[in-house]
Design a protein around this motif. Structure first.
Motif, mmCIF file in Angstrom:
data_model
loop_
_atom_site.group_PDB
_atom_site.id
_atom_site.type_symbol
_atom_site.label_atom_id
_atom_site.label_comp_id
_atom_site.label_asym_id
_atom_site.label_seq_id
_atom_site.Cartn_x
_atom_site.Cartn_y
_atom_site.Cartn_z
ATOM 1 N N ILE A 158 7.952 -46.513 65.811
ATOM 2 C CA ILE A 158 7.284 -45.528 66.654
ATOM 3 C C ILE A 158 8.118 -44.255 66.629
ATOM 4 C CG2 ILE A 158 8.394 -46.402 68.776
ATOM 5 C CD1 ILE A 158 5.756 -45.581 70.233
ATOM 6 N N GLU A 159 7.452 -43.115 66.440
ATOM 7 C CA GLU A 159 8.168 -41.861 66.299
ATOM 8 C C GLU A 159 7.705 -40.791 67.279
ATOM 9 O OE1 GLU A 159 8.187 -40.651 62.216
ATOM 10 O OE2 GLU A 159 9.463 -42.321 61.602
ATOM 11 N N ASP A 160 6.762 -41.118 68.130
ATOM 12 C CA ASP A 160 6.352 -40.171 69.158
ATOM 13 C C ASP A 160 5.720 -40.933 70.310
ATOM 14 O OD1 ASP A 160 6.090 -37.768 70.407
ATOM 15 O OD2 ASP A 160 4.484 -36.981 69.132
ATOM 16 N N PHE A 161 5.991 -40.472 71.528
ATOM 17 C CA PHE A 161 5.494 -41.086 72.747
ATOM 18 C C PHE A 161 3.995 -40.796 72.903
ATOM 19 C CE2 PHE A 161 5.632 -41.989 77.304
ATOM 20 C CZ PHE A 161 6.469 -43.083 77.289
ATOM 21 N N PRO A 162 3.226 -41.544 73.703
ATOM 22 C CA PRO A 162 3.653 -42.623 74.592
ATOM 23 C C PRO A 162 3.778 -43.977 73.894
ATOM 24 C CG PRO A 162 1.328 -42.245 74.871
ATOM 25 C CD PRO A 162 1.809 -41.208 73.903
#
Length: 452
Positions: A158-162
Motif C-alpha cells: 500500500i502506497e497511499d492512504f486510506p
C-alpha cells in the motif's frame, strides 16, 4: 454514496504517509527528518494534523527491500503452503495499460499488463473491500475507485492512504500463449497483508512519543517499526479507545468503538507499541523534551509527533449548551445522537459531509430531519452547485427538508432541553434534537505556550 465523494478527505487523516514513506520520494531511510508542519484544508472536516518530528531521527537497521509476510511461521519452522495455479487469460487478451479481475478457481486476483509485463495482486482494496479492477491504473500503481487507496502492482504494498495493509502478490508466467497465475491458497482466502515490522530492542533507550490516536498516529507508529526503528514507541490519546475508523461515525451511528478499531490490542503487544488511553496532553516543553498530561503526569521524549487532529467547531449563539444539542466527534456522541433522535424532530446545522451524512442516516429513524445552512446549495464550495443540487434532491426524495441561505440566531429551550431553532429571518424550526456540523478547528490549544 457520499462516502465515495469524500475519498480526498482521508488525506487529512494521514497526511504524513509521504513523510514516513521515504522509499516513495527516493530519499532513503529516516535519518534527516526535521520539524515539518503539515497544513490541511479545514473544510475536509477531518483531522487537521500538525506534525512535529525532532530532527535527525537516527534509525537502527535499514529496512529490507521486501516487507512481505507471505508465509506463516510456527516457531522456527515454516508451515507448508498449499498453492493454486490457473490459466488467468490468453496473451493478447489485455492491451498494455489494462487490468482485469480473474478467477483462479479458489479465489480471485487482479491481473495487470503494463509496460510489456504481467503482474498479479489481490483484487480487493484493504480499506473497505472495493474491487480494484474498477479503479485507475498508472505508473505501476492501481488506485481504489472508492477512496483512493493506492497499491503497487508489482509488490502489492500500500502506497497511499486510506487503509493500513497491503495486498498479496502472486507469481505470473506465460506458457504457450497462456497467462498462468500461481497463488498461495491462504493468500486468496485472506486478502489483507500486514507489512513486516522490526522488533523493539531493550538496549535502544530512545522514546518516540506520538500525541493523538487517529489514523495519522497509527500510520506513524507502524511505519517506524516497518522502517527499522527499535526504540520505545508510545501513543497517547485523550480517547478511551485506540485508533479507530472515525468516518464511520456519521454513517453507522450505533457502531461500537471496538467494532471499528484499526488494530486489535494484540497488534500493539506484538509490535511493542504502547497505547496510553484517557491521556490528554495539556502542554509541551520543547526545551526539556517533555509532555504534560491532564492527570499531572509528564513523559519525556527523544522525538515527538503531533497528530491530534481537529475538534468540531462550536457555533457561538445563545442556547448552544442546551440539552440535546450535539457535536459529533467520537463514538459516544454518535450513539447519543442516534438514541436521542428516534421518532424526534431533528435539526441539522450545516450541509457539509458530516451534516448530510447524519441527515441521511437519521431520515428513516427520526420523525423529521431539517438541514439549515448559510449556503444556498449544499456542498457548493467543495463540489460545485450542480453536484450539490443533485445531492440535495436525493435527500429531499428521502424526506429531508432544507432551510438554505439563512443563518442561526439562537437555540430555544425549555427545562434545559432544546425545543427549536430561530433562524436569521426569524423563522422558528421546531426541534427535539439538534446536531451541529459546521466544520472543525485544529486541536492544538495545548501547544499555546510550546513555541511550536
Amino acid at each position: 454514496h457520499l462516502a465515495h465523494l469524500r475519498f480526498w478527505c482521508c488525506v487529512s487523516s494521514c497526511a504524513q504517509r509521504s513523510l514516513f514513506r521515504p522509499s516513495l520520494s527516493g530519499k532513503g531511510p529516516l535519518s534527516t527528518l526535521k520539524t515539518v508542519p503539515v497544513r490541511i484544508n479545514s473544510t475536509t472536516l477531518f483531522s487537521n494534523c500538525l506534525v512535529s518530528v525532532s530532527s535527525r531521527l537516527a534509525m537502527g537497521n535499514k529496512h529490507s527491500d521486501s516487507k512481505t509476510k507471505d508465509t506463516d511461521t510456527s516457531g522456527s519452522s515454516k508451515q507448508e503452503e498449499e498453492f493454486v495455479e490457473a490459466v488467468a487469460a490468453k496473451t493478447g487478451e489485455l492491451a498494455d495499460g489494462e487490468m482485469k479481475e480473474v478467477d483462479l478457481g479458489q479465489g480471485k486476483a487482479l491481473l495487470v499488463y503494463q509496460d510489456g509485463e504481467y503482474s498479479a495482486i489481490g483484487h480487493k482494496c484493504t480499506h473497505y473491500g472495493a474491487p480494484l479492477a474498477k479503479g485507475c491504473l498508472g505508473n505501476g500503481r492501481v488506485r481504489c475507485p472508492w477512496h483512493g487507496a493506492c497499491f503497487n502492482v508489482k509488490t502489492g504494498d500500500i502506497e497511499d492512504f486510506p487503509g493500513l495493509d497491503g495486498i498479496h502478490k502472486f507469481e505470473v508466467r506465460v506458457d504457450e500463449g497462456n497467462i498462468v497465475v500461481k497463488a498461495k491458497k491462504s493468500a486468496l482466502e485472506k486478502t489483507k497483508r500486514t507489512m513486516d515490522m522490526c522488533a523493539a530492542d531493550k538496549e535502544d533507550k530512545r522514546t518516540f512519543l506520538i500525541i493523538g490516536g487517529g489514523p495519522a498516529a497509527q500510520e506513524c507508529a507502524e511505519t517506524l517499526r516497518q522502517d527499522g526503528y527499535k526504540g520505545r514507541i508510545v501513543m497517547a490519546t485523550r480517547e478511551n479507545v485506540g485508533p479507530y475508523d472515525r468516518p464511520k461515525l456519521s454513517k453507522a451511528m450505533t457502531v461500537k468503538p471496538e467494532d471499528i478499531v484499526l488494530r486489535k490490542q494484540s497488534f500493539y503487544e506484538e509490535n511493542n507499541i504502547t497505547v496510553m488511553l484517557n491521556k490528554e496532553a495539556t502542554g509541551v516543553n520543547t526545551t526539556e523534551k517533555s509532555v504534560k498530561f491532564a492527570d499531572d503526569s509528564t513523559l519525556n521524549y527523544d522525538c515527538l509527533f503531533l497528530a491530534t487532529g481537529s475538534m468540531p467547531r462550536k457555533i457561538p449563539v445563545p442556547g448552544i449548551d442546551l440539552g440535546n444539542v450535539f457535536l459529533l466527534r467520537d463514538p459516544v456522541n454518535a450513539n447519543d445522537i442516534s438514541e436521542a433522535a428516534k421518532d424526534k424532530k431533528v435539526v441539522m446545522v450545516g450541509t457539509g459531509f458530516i451534516g448530510m451524512e447524519v441527515a441521511a442516516y437519521l431520515c428513516g429513524k427520526a420523525a423529521s430531519v431539517t438541514c439549515i445552512d448559510l449556503l444556498d446549495v449544499p456542498f457548493s464550495p467543495i463540489l460545485g452547485p450542480e453536484v450539490g443540487k443533485a445531492i440535495q434532491k436525493f435527500q429531499e426524495n428521502k424526506g429531508v427538508k432544507f432551510e438554505l441561505g439563512v443563518g442561526l440566531k439562537e437555540f430555544q429551550g425549555e427545562d434545559g432541553k432544546v425545543t427549536g431553532v430561530v433562524l436569521s429571518n426569524d423563522k422558528v424550526v421546531e426541534a427535539d434534537v439538534c446536531v451541529v456540523g459546521i466544520g472543525v478547528v485544529p486541536a492544538t490549544v495545548f501547544l499555546k505556550d510550546s513555541g511550536l
